[in-house]
Design a protein around this motif. Structure first.
Motif, mmCIF file in Angstrom:
data_model
loop_
_atom_site.group_PDB
_atom_site.id
_atom_site.type_symbol
_atom_site.label_atom_id
_atom_site.label_comp_id
_atom_site.label_asym_id
_atom_site.label_seq_id
_atom_site.Cartn_x
_atom_site.Cartn_y
_atom_site.Cartn_z
ATOM 1 N N THR A 113 10.761 8.036 -25.508
ATOM 2 C CA THR A 113 11.955 7.379 -24.982
ATOM 3 C C THR A 113 12.631 8.265 -23.942
ATOM 4 O OG1 THR A 113 13.870 6.081 -25.700
ATOM 5 C CG2 THR A 113 13.618 8.278 -26.662
ATOM 6 N N PHE A 114 13.786 7.837 -23.488
ATOM 7 C CA PHE A 114 14.609 8.545 -22.516
ATOM 8 C C PHE A 114 14.903 9.955 -23.023
ATOM 9 C CE2 PHE A 114 19.162 8.669 -20.658
ATOM 10 C CZ PHE A 114 18.722 9.141 -19.434
ATOM 11 N N SER A 115 14.504 10.961 -22.244
ATOM 12 C CA SER A 115 14.568 12.340 -22.737
ATOM 13 C C SER A 115 15.976 12.877 -22.874
ATOM 14 C CB SER A 115 13.762 13.256 -21.809
ATOM 15 O OG SER A 115 14.351 13.310 -20.516
ATOM 16 N N PHE A 116 16.960 12.239 -22.232
ATOM 17 C CA PHE A 116 18.307 12.797 -22.249
ATOM 18 C C PHE A 116 18.929 12.768 -23.640
ATOM 19 C CE2 PHE A 116 22.912 12.853 -21.512
ATOM 20 C CZ PHE A 116 22.999 14.035 -20.790
ATOM 21 N N TYR A 117 18.468 11.877 -24.521
ATOM 22 C CA TYR A 117 19.004 11.881 -25.891
ATOM 23 C C TYR A 117 18.803 13.250 -26.525
ATOM 24 C CZ TYR A 117 18.239 6.816 -25.279
ATOM 25 O OH TYR A 117 18.203 5.531 -24.806
ATOM 26 N N GLY A 118 17.582 13.748 -26.439
ATOM 27 C CA GLY A 118 17.294 15.058 -27.014
ATOM 28 C C GLY A 118 18.027 16.178 -26.313
ATOM 29 N N LEU A 119 18.116 16.104 -24.991
ATOM 30 C CA LEU A 119 18.816 17.137 -24.235
ATOM 31 C C LEU A 119 20.294 17.186 -24.600
ATOM 32 C CD1 LEU A 119 17.193 16.533 -20.727
ATOM 33 C CD2 LEU A 119 16.704 18.410 -22.312
ATOM 34 N N ALA A 120 20.909 16.016 -24.769
ATOM 35 C CA ALA A 120 22.328 15.975 -25.145
ATOM 36 C C ALA A 120 22.538 16.508 -26.550
ATOM 37 C CB ALA A 120 22.860 14.548 -25.037
ATOM 38 N N GLY A 121 21.605 16.206 -27.434
ATOM 39 C CA GLY A 121 21.694 16.747 -28.788
ATOM 40 C C GLY A 121 21.564 18.261 -28.799
ATOM 41 N N GLN A 122 20.605 18.783 -28.035
ATOM 42 C CA GLN A 122 20.427 20.235 -27.944
ATOM 43 C C GLN A 122 21.671 20.905 -27.376
ATOM 44 O OE1 GLN A 122 16.939 20.641 -25.508
ATOM 45 N NE2 GLN A 122 15.530 20.522 -27.233
ATOM 46 N N ALA A 123 22.274 20.281 -26.380
ATOM 47 C CA ALA A 123 23.471 20.855 -25.770
ATOM 48 C C ALA A 123 24.603 20.990 -26.774
ATOM 49 C CB ALA A 123 23.922 19.992 -24.592
ATOM 50 N N LYS A 127 20.070 19.755 -34.363
ATOM 51 C CA LYS A 127 18.642 19.753 -34.645
ATOM 52 C C LYS A 127 18.138 18.352 -34.298
ATOM 53 C CE LYS A 127 15.250 20.165 -38.374
ATOM 54 N NZ LYS A 127 15.071 20.310 -39.851
ATOM 55 N N VAL A 128 17.285 18.251 -33.292
ATOM 56 C CA VAL A 128 16.799 16.959 -32.812
ATOM 57 C C VAL A 128 15.456 16.653 -33.458
ATOM 58 C CG1 VAL A 128 16.138 15.594 -30.804
ATOM 59 C CG2 VAL A 128 18.040 17.223 -30.636
ATOM 60 N N ILE A 129 15.390 15.515 -34.166
ATOM 61 C CA ILE A 129 14.168 15.115 -34.857
ATOM 62 C C ILE A 129 13.553 13.911 -34.143
ATOM 63 C CG2 ILE A 129 13.185 14.254 -37.019
ATOM 64 C CD1 ILE A 129 15.410 15.622 -38.510
ATOM 65 N N PRO A 130 12.373 14.079 -33.505
ATOM 66 C CA PRO A 130 11.699 12.930 -32.900
ATOM 67 C C PRO A 130 11.020 12.089 -33.980
ATOM 68 C CG PRO A 130 10.410 14.916 -32.546
ATOM 69 C CD PRO A 130 11.665 15.344 -33.261
ATOM 70 N N VAL A 131 11.170 10.779 -33.896
ATOM 71 C CA VAL A 131 10.554 9.865 -34.859
ATOM 72 C C VAL A 131 9.596 8.966 -34.081
ATOM 73 C CG1 VAL A 131 10.928 8.140 -36.647
ATOM 74 C CG2 VAL A 131 12.665 9.907 -36.239
ATOM 75 N N PRO A 132 8.281 9.230 -34.168
ATOM 76 C CA PRO A 132 7.319 8.478 -33.345
ATOM 77 C C PRO A 132 7.298 6.991 -33.671
ATOM 78 C CG PRO A 132 6.330 10.488 -34.231
ATOM 79 C CD PRO A 132 7.631 10.302 -34.943
ATOM 80 N N ARG A 133 7.147 6.188 -32.632
ATOM 81 C CA ARG A 133 6.925 4.761 -32.799
ATOM 82 C C ARG A 133 5.476 4.513 -33.233
ATOM 83 N NH1 ARG A 133 10.353 1.042 -29.414
ATOM 84 N NH2 ARG A 133 12.324 2.149 -29.143
ATOM 85 N N ARG A 134 5.198 3.264 -33.594
ATOM 86 C CA ARG A 134 3.828 2.896 -33.959
ATOM 87 C C ARG A 134 2.942 2.861 -32.719
ATOM 88 N NH1 ARG A 134 6.979 -1.053 -36.881
ATOM 89 N NH2 ARG A 134 7.099 -0.537 -39.104
ATOM 90 N N ALA A 135 1.659 2.646 -32.926
ATOM 91 C CA ALA A 135 0.700 2.658 -31.820
ATOM 92 C C ALA A 135 1.016 1.602 -30.774
ATOM 93 C CB ALA A 135 -0.719 2.460 -32.358
ATOM 94 N N ASP A 136 1.612 0.477 -31.200
ATOM 95 C CA ASP A 136 1.977 -0.580 -30.247
ATOM 96 C C ASP A 136 3.385 -0.385 -29.684
ATOM 97 O OD1 ASP A 136 3.532 -1.180 -32.430
ATOM 98 O OD2 ASP A 136 2.912 -3.282 -32.582
ATOM 99 N N ALA A 143 10.271 5.032 -41.120
ATOM 100 C CA ALA A 143 10.337 6.438 -40.720
ATOM 101 C C ALA A 143 11.686 6.768 -40.091
ATOM 102 C CB ALA A 143 9.211 6.749 -39.736
ATOM 103 N N LEU A 144 12.232 5.826 -39.313
ATOM 104 C CA LEU A 144 13.521 6.085 -38.671
ATOM 105 C C LEU A 144 14.645 6.150 -39.700
ATOM 106 C CD1 LEU A 144 14.606 6.558 -35.818
ATOM 107 C CD2 LEU A 144 15.101 4.122 -35.655
ATOM 108 N N VAL A 145 14.582 5.296 -40.703
ATOM 109 C CA VAL A 145 15.586 5.334 -41.775
ATOM 110 C C VAL A 145 15.490 6.640 -42.548
ATOM 111 C CG1 VAL A 145 16.216 4.335 -44.003
ATOM 112 C CG2 VAL A 145 15.901 2.849 -42.009
ATOM 113 N N ARG A 146 14.275 7.064 -42.850
ATOM 114 C CA ARG A 146 14.116 8.329 -43.600
ATOM 115 C C ARG A 146 14.672 9.500 -42.795
ATOM 116 N NH1 ARG A 146 9.282 5.692 -44.961
ATOM 117 N NH2 ARG A 146 8.109 6.733 -43.297
ATOM 118 N N ALA A 147 14.384 9.534 -41.507
ATOM 119 C CA ALA A 147 14.893 10.625 -40.663
ATOM 120 C C ALA A 147 16.403 10.520 -40.481
ATOM 121 C CB ALA A 147 14.207 10.600 -39.309
ATOM 122 N N GLY A 148 16.926 9.278 -40.541
ATOM 123 C CA GLY A 148 18.343 9.070 -40.295
ATOM 124 C C GLY A 148 19.228 9.168 -41.507
ATOM 125 N N LYS A 149 18.654 9.387 -42.687
ATOM 126 C CA LYS A 149 19.470 9.484 -43.914
ATOM 127 C C LYS A 149 20.540 10.559 -43.796
ATOM 128 C CE LYS A 149 17.757 6.499 -46.983
ATOM 129 N NZ LYS A 149 18.599 5.449 -47.617
#
Length: 351
Positions: A113-123, A127-136, A143-149
């Motif tokens: 996705t748009f990389s600025f989300y991670g950059l803004a979090g780092q700034a 701790k920025v956790i990438p949650v991969p989408r499915r193959a499609d 996975a997003l809910v588990r990471a977002g708990k």
């Protein structure tokens, strides 16, 4: 003195699209097809231009700190929601991070996705956790809910940049009901999708929906972003925001742009027609898109290879090599004017 620079800025950073310039080969005066940055190729609405010209006469004064002219226009356009503004969507994201995230806390990001989300979090020291989408490229809601708990903010772009696909409303509801913090829904391209997430705001107090005037309203150069926020969040967002960020000229132009529905409708029609044309006419696979761009699989070429070859032919598109989690054989192509789109089809098919 470089030792004083924070470690997160010693490398990396946002990767910009290739800039317009003369083609390396061919006629030096060839017009360049600018299809790399998801811009609206049409100039701003005449109403927006007139409002900006009038507002600049008062540019000797500081702008209204609450941006009332724009907020009032947003309410007239959408209804009685609670709004905040920023210098582009990026400014909204930065201020939201500043408002909610303490150093060491978690921000979860649905990728690629748009990389600025991670950059803004780092700034913000998150701790920025990438949650991969499915193959499609659909969202893995589990996975997003588990990471977002335990995350303060979950970042989700729909329609997604750069894949172009939108996330169904029912999946957004699953995320909202499963996470412990705020879901930031980036709707920069929503006008091209026909999907409406706004009814969710009436039900969920942990939803923020960000939007922009850069795309459908042709105001990318004026940098105007805004967000629908729950009422509890607005006073804290305003407290955390940098003073006088949205200038009076941009605010006036954006407010006026909302009144010109025909301007937006013309580009939406152009986008809808050319998404299908790209899919039908290109000899490379085109992924389904709900945005004003398409993602094209150019394998066996690499994305950088194709970007460079097209640039020599007067066509600028976006390499997707820098998007975390996306294989290096995709290019992102904005929908521009007819002549730009036609040249792109011709030149890509000729590779």
């Amino acid at each position: 003195m470089e030792r004083l620079v924070r470690s997160c800025y010693k490398q990396g950073g946002y990767v910009f699209a290739k800039k317009a310039g003369a083609p390396a080969h061919g006629e030096g005066d060839m017009r360049v097809a600018r299809l790399a940055s998801n811009e609206n190729p049409e100039p701003p609405s005449p109403a927006a231009i007139a409002a900006a010209q009038a507002a600049i006469l008062g540019a000797n004064r500081y702008p209204d700190e609450r941006v009332d002219v724009l907020v009032s226009a947003l309410r007239a356009h959408y209804g009685e929601y609670t709004f905040v503004t920023g210098v582009g969507m990026d400014g909204v994201i930065e201020t939201l991070m500043r408002t909610l995230v303490d150093p060491g806390e978690t921000v979860a990001v649905s990728t690629p996705t748009f990389s600025f989300y991670g950059l803004a979090g780092q700034a913000q020291g998150a701790k920025v956790i990438p949650v991969p989408r499915r193959a499609d490229f659909s969202v893995d809601t589990g996975a997003l809910v588990r990471a977002g708990k335990d995350a303060k903010i979950v970042m989700l772009c729909t329609p997604n940049n750069p894949t172009g696909n939108a996330t169904p409303v029912k999946d957004i509801q699953k995320v909202l009901e499963g996470i412990g913090g705020v879901l930031f829904l980036d709707n920069a391209y929503i006008e091209f999708s026909g999907i409406d997430y706004l009814p969710l705001l009436r039900k969920y107090e942990n939803l923020v929906i960000g939007r922009t005037f850069s795309k459908v309203h042709s105001l990318a150069g004026l940098r105007i972003g805004y967000a629908f926020v729950p009422a509890w969040l607005q006073p804290f967002y305003l407290r955390a925001g940098t003073p006088f960020t949205v200038n009076s000229v941009s605010a006036a132009a954006a407010a006026a742009a909302l009144t010109d529905k025909g301007h937006a409708a013309r580009y939406i029609t152009q986008v809808t027609a050319w998404r299908k044309r790209f899919s039908d006419a290109l000899t490379y696979p085109v992924l389904p898109s709900d945005a004003n761009f398409v993602l094209v699989d150019v394998a066996p070429h690499t994305s950088d290879e194709v970007v460079e070859k097209l640039a020599t032919r007067g066509v600028l598109v976006r390499s997707c090599r820098s998007f975390t989690g996306l294989d290096d054989h995709y290019i992102r192509v904005s929908i521009g004017e007819d002549w730009e789109n036609e040249r792109f089809v011709r030149e890509l098919n000729a590779l």
